[in-house]
Motif scaffolding. Structure first.
Motif, PDB file in Angstrom:
ATOM      1  N   THR A 144     -17.471 -18.925  -5.840  1.00 47.97           N
ATOM      2  CA  THR A 144     -18.338 -19.831  -5.072  1.00 47.97           C
ATOM      3  C   THR A 144     -17.562 -20.595  -4.001  1.00 47.97           C
ATOM      4  OG1 THR A 144     -17.971 -21.648  -6.628  1.00 47.97           O
ATOM      5  CG2 THR A 144     -19.919 -20.285  -7.006  1.00 47.97           C
ATOM      6  N   SER A 145     -16.238 -20.684  -4.120  1.00 46.45           N
ATOM      7  CA  SER A 145     -15.416 -21.500  -3.202  1.00 46.45           C
ATOM      8  C   SER A 145     -15.877 -22.948  -3.176  1.00 46.45           C
ATOM      9  CB  SER A 145     -15.504 -20.998  -1.758  1.00 46.45           C
ATOM     10  OG  SER A 145     -14.767 -19.868  -1.592  1.00 46.45           O
ATOM     11  N   SER A 146     -16.395 -23.432  -4.273  1.00 41.96           N
ATOM     12  CA  SER A 146     -16.845 -24.827  -4.269  1.00 41.96           C
ATOM     13  C   SER A 146     -16.554 -25.482  -5.609  1.00 41.96           C
ATOM     14  CB  SER A 146     -18.340 -24.875  -3.967  1.00 41.96           C
ATOM     15  OG  SER A 146     -18.850 -26.153  -4.282  1.00 41.96           O
ATOM     16  N   SER A 147     -15.695 -26.512  -5.584  1.00 37.38           N
ATOM     17  CA  SER A 147     -15.432 -27.173  -6.855  1.00 37.38           C
ATOM     18  C   SER A 147     -16.631 -28.024  -7.276  1.00 37.38           C
ATOM     19  CB  SER A 147     -14.141 -27.989  -6.860  1.00 37.38           C
ATOM     20  OG  SER A 147     -13.730 -28.369  -5.617  1.00 37.38           O
ATOM     21  N   GLY A 148     -17.457 -28.433  -6.292  1.00 40.14           N
ATOM     22  CA  GLY A 148     -18.677 -29.179  -6.625  1.00 40.14           C
ATOM     23  C   GLY A 148     -19.644 -28.308  -7.413  1.00 40.14           C
ATOM     24  N   GLY A 175      -5.022 -27.794  -4.399  1.00 41.73           N
ATOM     25  CA  GLY A 175      -4.978 -26.490  -3.731  1.00 41.73           C
ATOM     26  C   GLY A 175      -5.233 -26.655  -2.241  1.00 41.73           C
ATOM     27  N   THR A 176      -6.221 -27.483  -1.930  1.00 42.06           N
ATOM     28  CA  THR A 176      -6.555 -27.725  -0.526  1.00 42.06           C
ATOM     29  C   THR A 176      -5.381 -28.388   0.197  1.00 42.06           C
ATOM     30  OG1 THR A 176      -8.879 -27.930  -1.112  1.00 42.06           O
ATOM     31  CG2 THR A 176      -8.215 -28.918   0.969  1.00 42.06           C
ATOM     32  N   GLY A 177      -4.774 -29.393  -0.436  1.00 42.31           N
ATOM     33  CA  GLY A 177      -3.634 -30.083   0.185  1.00 42.31           C
ATOM     34  C   GLY A 177      -2.485 -29.132   0.446  1.00 42.31           C
ATOM     35  N   ALA A 199     -14.806 -32.543   1.301  1.00 39.41           N
ATOM     36  CA  ALA A 199     -15.964 -32.328   0.426  1.00 39.41           C
ATOM     37  C   ALA A 199     -15.724 -31.095  -0.440  1.00 39.41           C
ATOM     38  CB  ALA A 199     -17.213 -32.138   1.271  1.00 39.41           C
ATOM     39  N   ALA A 200     -16.333 -31.097  -1.655  1.00 42.48           N
ATOM     40  CA  ALA A 200     -16.089 -29.995  -2.584  1.00 42.48           C
ATOM     41  C   ALA A 200     -17.002 -28.802  -2.287  1.00 42.48           C
ATOM     42  CB  ALA A 200     -16.292 -30.486  -4.014  1.00 42.48           C
ATOM     43  N   VAL A 201     -17.010 -28.385  -1.030  1.00 39.90           N
ATOM     44  CA  VAL A 201     -17.880 -27.273  -0.610  1.00 39.90           C
ATOM     45  C   VAL A 201     -17.046 -26.243   0.154  1.00 39.90           C
ATOM     46  CG1 VAL A 201     -19.949 -28.713  -0.480  1.00 39.90           C
ATOM     47  CG2 VAL A 201     -18.506 -28.460   1.540  1.00 39.90           C
ATOM     48  N   PRO A 202     -17.563 -25.009   0.315  1.00 41.12           N
ATOM     49  CA  PRO A 202     -16.753 -23.990   0.987  1.00 41.12           C
ATOM     50  C   PRO A 202     -16.380 -24.395   2.417  1.00 41.12           C
ATOM     51  CG  PRO A 202     -18.687 -22.996  -0.036  1.00 41.12           C
ATOM     52  CD  PRO A 202     -18.832 -24.465  -0.175  1.00 41.12           C
ATOM     53  N   GLY A 203     -15.134 -24.105   2.760  1.00 41.90           N
ATOM     54  CA  GLY A 203     -14.702 -24.298   4.150  1.00 41.90           C
ATOM     55  C   GLY A 203     -14.430 -25.728   4.572  1.00 41.90           C
ATOM     56  N   ALA A 204     -14.497 -26.686   3.653  1.00 43.40           N
ATOM     57  CA  ALA A 204     -14.298 -28.076   4.051  1.00 43.40           C
ATOM     58  C   ALA A 204     -12.834 -28.351   4.387  1.00 43.40           C
ATOM     59  CB  ALA A 204     -14.761 -29.010   2.943  1.00 43.40           C
ATOM     60  N   GLY A 205     -11.934 -27.660   3.711  1.00 43.35           N
ATOM     61  CA  GLY A 205     -10.507 -27.907   3.891  1.00 43.35           C
ATOM     62  C   GLY A 205     -10.013 -27.659   5.303  1.00 43.35           C
ATOM     63  N   ILE A 206     -10.572 -26.649   5.968  1.00 47.18           N
ATOM     64  CA  ILE A 206     -10.063 -26.321   7.311  1.00 47.18           C
ATOM     65  C   ILE A 206     -10.529 -27.351   8.342  1.00 47.18           C
ATOM     66  CG2 ILE A 206     -11.901 -24.710   8.034  1.00 47.18           C
ATOM     67  CD1 ILE A 206      -9.478 -22.949   9.113  1.00 47.18           C
ATOM     68  N   LEU A 262      -8.622 -17.564   1.398  1.00 45.66           N
ATOM     69  CA  LEU A 262      -7.745 -18.613   0.873  1.00 45.66           C
ATOM     70  C   LEU A 262      -8.556 -19.746   0.240  1.00 45.66           C
ATOM     71  CD1 LEU A 262      -5.008 -18.738   3.647  1.00 45.66           C
ATOM     72  CD2 LEU A 262      -4.968 -17.582   1.446  1.00 45.66           C
ATOM     73  N   ASP A 263      -9.759 -19.969   0.776  1.00 43.69           N
ATOM     74  CA  ASP A 263     -10.634 -21.011   0.225  1.00 43.69           C
ATOM     75  C   ASP A 263     -10.960 -20.700  -1.248  1.00 43.69           C
ATOM     76  OD1 ASP A 263     -12.289 -23.147   0.000  1.00 43.69           O
ATOM     77  OD2 ASP A 263     -13.820 -22.448   1.395  1.00 43.69           O
ATOM     78  N   MET A 264     -11.237 -19.407  -1.504  1.00 44.22           N
ATOM     79  CA  MET A 264     -11.562 -19.005  -2.872  1.00 44.22           C
ATOM     80  C   MET A 264     -10.391 -19.333  -3.801  1.00 44.22           C
ATOM     81  SD  MET A 264     -13.077 -15.404  -1.610  1.00 44.22           S
ATOM     82  CE  MET A 264     -13.975 -14.675  -2.895  1.00 44.22           C
ATOM     83  N   CYS A 265      -9.185 -19.031  -3.318  1.00 39.60           N
ATOM     84  CA  CYS A 265      -8.004 -19.239  -4.180  1.00 39.60           C
ATOM     85  C   CYS A 265      -7.676 -20.726  -4.340  1.00 39.60           C
ATOM     86  CB  CYS A 265      -6.800 -18.504  -3.594  1.00 39.60           C
ATOM     87  SG  CYS A 265      -7.128 -16.765  -3.363  1.00 39.60           S
ATOM     88  N   ARG A 266      -7.777 -21.489  -3.249  1.00 39.22           N
ATOM     89  CA  ARG A 266      -7.408 -22.908  -3.400  1.00 39.22           C
ATOM     90  C   ARG A 266      -8.421 -23.648  -4.264  1.00 39.22           C
ATOM     91  NH1 ARG A 266      -8.722 -22.903   2.699  1.00 39.22           N
ATOM     92  NH2 ARG A 266     -10.610 -24.135   2.890  1.00 39.22           N
ATOM     93  N   THR A 267      -9.686 -23.176  -4.239  1.00 38.74           N
ATOM     94  CA  THR A 267     -10.692 -23.829  -5.084  1.00 38.74           C
ATOM     95  C   THR A 267     -10.357 -23.632  -6.573  1.00 38.74           C
ATOM     96  OG1 THR A 267     -12.313 -23.396  -3.353  1.00 38.74           O
ATOM     97  CG2 THR A 267     -13.195 -24.059  -5.474  1.00 38.74           C
ATOM     98  N   VAL A 268      -9.799 -22.460  -6.915  1.00 35.70           N
ATOM     99  CA  VAL A 268      -9.377 -22.219  -8.303  1.00 35.70           C
ATOM    100  C   VAL A 268      -8.330 -23.268  -8.696  1.00 35.70           C
ATOM    101  CG1 VAL A 268      -8.220 -20.598  -9.868  1.00 35.70           C
ATOM    102  CG2 VAL A 268      -9.866 -19.750  -8.187  1.00 35.70           C
ATOM    103  N   THR A 269      -7.364 -23.500  -7.790  1.00 31.02           N
ATOM    104  CA  THR A 269      -6.330 -24.500  -8.082  1.00 31.02           C
ATOM    105  C   THR A 269      -6.951 -25.885  -8.219  1.00 31.02           C
ATOM    106  OG1 THR A 269      -4.818 -23.184  -6.763  1.00 31.02           O
ATOM    107  CG2 THR A 269      -4.092 -25.407  -7.299  1.00 31.02           C
ATOM    108  N   ASN A 270      -7.872 -26.213  -7.318  1.00 32.68           N
ATOM    109  CA  ASN A 270      -8.511 -27.539  -7.386  1.00 32.68           C
ATOM    110  C   ASN A 270      -9.163 -27.770  -8.752  1.00 32.68           C
ATOM    111  OD1 ASN A 270      -7.816 -27.910  -4.722  1.00 32.68           O
ATOM    112  ND2 ASN A 270      -9.839 -27.484  -3.886  1.00 32.68           N
ATOM    113  N   VAL A 271      -9.911 -26.762  -9.209  1.00 31.33           N
ATOM    114  CA  VAL A 271     -10.634 -26.892 -10.480  1.00 31.33           C
ATOM    115  C   VAL A 271      -9.656 -26.939 -11.662  1.00 31.33           C
ATOM    116  CG1 VAL A 271     -12.180 -25.617 -12.013  1.00 31.33           C
ATOM    117  CG2 VAL A 271     -12.779 -25.886  -9.618  1.00 31.33           C
TER     118      VAL A 271
HETATM  119  N1  ASP Z   1     -13.687 -25.204  -1.116  1.00 37.11           N
HETATM  120  C1  ASP Z   1     -12.807 -26.234  -1.584  1.00 37.11           C
HETATM  121  C2  ASP Z   1     -13.395 -26.847  -2.844  1.00 37.11           C
HETATM  122  O1  ASP Z   1     -14.585 -26.953  -2.984  1.00 37.11           O
HETATM  123  C3  ASP Z   1     -12.550 -27.273  -0.562  1.00 37.11           C
HETATM  124  C4  ASP Z   1     -11.778 -26.650   0.573  1.00 37.11           C
HETATM  125  O2  ASP Z   1     -10.552 -26.623   0.494  1.00 37.11           O
HETATM  126  O3  ASP Z   1     -12.400 -26.148   1.515  1.00 37.11           O
HETATM  127  O4  ASP Z   1     -12.676 -27.228  -3.743  1.00 37.11           O
END
Ligand code: ASP
Length: 436
Positions: A287-291, A326-328, A366-373, A400-409
């Motif tokens: 989902t690429s979203s930790s939310g 992950g995002t950082g 925000a915990a949604v796809p693509g917010a990090g960029i 990369l968003d998919m992978c960093r979201t895994v780290t975030n969660v």
């Molecule tokens: N997709 C990430 C998340 O929801 C946020 C991001 O880095 O875009 O955790």
């Protein structure tokens, strides 16, 4: 139970089949069929998760806070949680910076590829820049202001405003603690039962997860590659080394930082931790979203890892909104990569500035796809890297968003287990076999 009946294996199967289907669909020119008939099932799965995210945070946090015996406990757990969140984010950033400086993925990108990327993604980059420019215009206290909702329903109407819901729920929970018990009881009973209802809804949605993940993966691949698989291969060829550096950093942070936290600060075995969290990680990946993943993260932490509801309902929603290691890490690597590609030198003070702004940016993401960029633009501007440079990395951002979201969660769940153990609120799950 045979292995194929276990939820995480079913989700892995869905993910792998979705990947294969997506690649075949792109190669065969089936992208219209996929977006018309397959992707909508993924969208339904995603919407179901998002549907319950706000009521879940609200109900679990209000009951969580109101069930604390006193406010001192709340500030102790809160202080500890936020300190660990910030500490691990700084470690993630240092890992990212060390790797990108050491491996220098940006110095090998040929000039013609750089120009091609910049022209191909110029329009998409301009959209991101507009959003980021609006964010950058706000004053220094804006993050604090934006945490406080002016209208409850407005806050609840958008999943991007999760932090405002967290604020409301903590505030309401504290107020319930401060009124006479018999007056608070009806509200607490209501939220308690709401909480149970939502947890059951999560369990029902999870039955649908393997299909949802399959459809999300297939849909994502065809939307990135369209009917032309060659294009994505070319992109990966040029940006492959950059992607590898980000992935290396994410894996290092998960295994070394989180691995040692689980190993040395809790009694949970790493393998049990991984097995229990796998469904949440797989859903985060697709989902690429930790939310959107939050309901599953909470369910896994409570039911499989033994974290008390009191701790999980406070630590996890807060983590999903402010803790994004992950995002950082990705933002630090991306910023230096862009500087290296355009031949710009970043001295030590610039790198320290990256750490400071990236900590704040990852909190505000925000915990949604693509917010990090989008938040990356703010970091680039803080050290004088031209923000249009995001065009260079946009093509591979979704992957990369998919992978960093895994780290975030994973980071949120790690901190939940550590805080729960520190508070004496981690149930021993070794007696109960991990059911999924
Ligand atoms: N997709 C990430 C998340 O929801 C946020 C991001 O880095 O875009 O955790």
């Amino acid at each position: 139970m045979p292995w194929y009946k276990k939820l995480h294996w079913q989700i892995i199967l869905g993910l792998v089949l979705g990947l294969i289907f997506g690649v075949v669909a792109a190669a065969q020119g089936w992208s219209d069929f996929t977006s018309d008939w397959i992707a909508p099932w993924g969208e339904i799965f995603l919407r179901l998760l998002l549907l319950i995210a706000v009521p879940l945070v609200l109900a679990s946090l209000i009951t969580g806070v109101a069930s604390l015996s006193d406010l001192k406990k709340l500030s102790r757990i809160g202080g500890k949680t936020i300190a660990i969140y910030i500490g691990t984010t700084v470690i993630a950033l240092i890992i990212g910076l060390a790797l990108v400086n050491l491996l220098e993925p940006g110095s090998g990108v040929p000039a013609e590829m750089r120009e091609k990327l910049q022209t191909t993604f110029a329009d998409q980059a301009a959209e991101g820049l507009e959003t980021a420019a609006a964010a950058a215009k706000r004053g220094p206290l804006y993050p604090l202001v934006s945490m406080v909702p002016g209208n409850f329903f407005e806050a609840a109407s958008n999943n991007r405003n999760m932090l405002q819901i967290v604020f409301f729920a903590i505030f309401a929970g504290i107020a319930l603690l401060m009124i006479p018990k018999e007056k608070a009881k009806p509200m607490l009973d209501l939220f308690d039962s709401l909480n149970d209802m939502i947890i059951r809804m999560v369990e029902i949605i999870m039955l649908f997860a393997p299909i949802g993940v399959f459809a999300l993966m297939a849909g994502t691949i065809t939307s990135i590659a369209g009917d032309d698989l060659g294009q994505i291969m070319e992109l990966l060829g040029a940006l492959g080394f950059y992607c590898i550096v980000v992935l290396l950093g994410l894996v290092a942070h998960m295994t070394v930082t989180y691995g040692s936290m689980v190993r040395f600060l809790t009694p949970v075995k790493i393998m049990d931790f991984m097995r229990a969290l796998a469904p949440a990680q797989l859903v985060a990946f697709s989902t690429s979203s930790s939310g959107a993943t939050l309901p599953i993260t909470m369910e896994r932490c409570e039911k499989e890892l033994g974290v008390s509801e009191e701790v999980s309902s406070f630590v996890l929603p807060l983590g999903a909104t402010i803790n994004m290691d992950g995002t950082g890490l990705y933002q630090a690597v991306a910023a230096v990569f862009i500087a290296q590609t355009i031949g710009m030198d970043l001295d030590l003070s610039a790198q320290v500035t990256i750490v400071l702004t990236a900590v704040l940016a990852s909190i505000g993401t925000a915990a949604v796809p693509g917010a990090g960029i989008i938040m990356l633009v703010i970091i680039l501007e803080s050290v004088g890297i031209p923000s249009a440079g995001i065009a260079l990395i946009l093509g591979v951002d979704r992957i990369l968003d998919m992978c960093r979201t895994v780290t975030n969660v994973t980071g949120d769940a790690t901190v939940a287990v550590v805080v729960a153990h520190g508070e004496g609120q981690l149930k021993d799950m070794t007696q109960l076999a991990v059911s999924n």
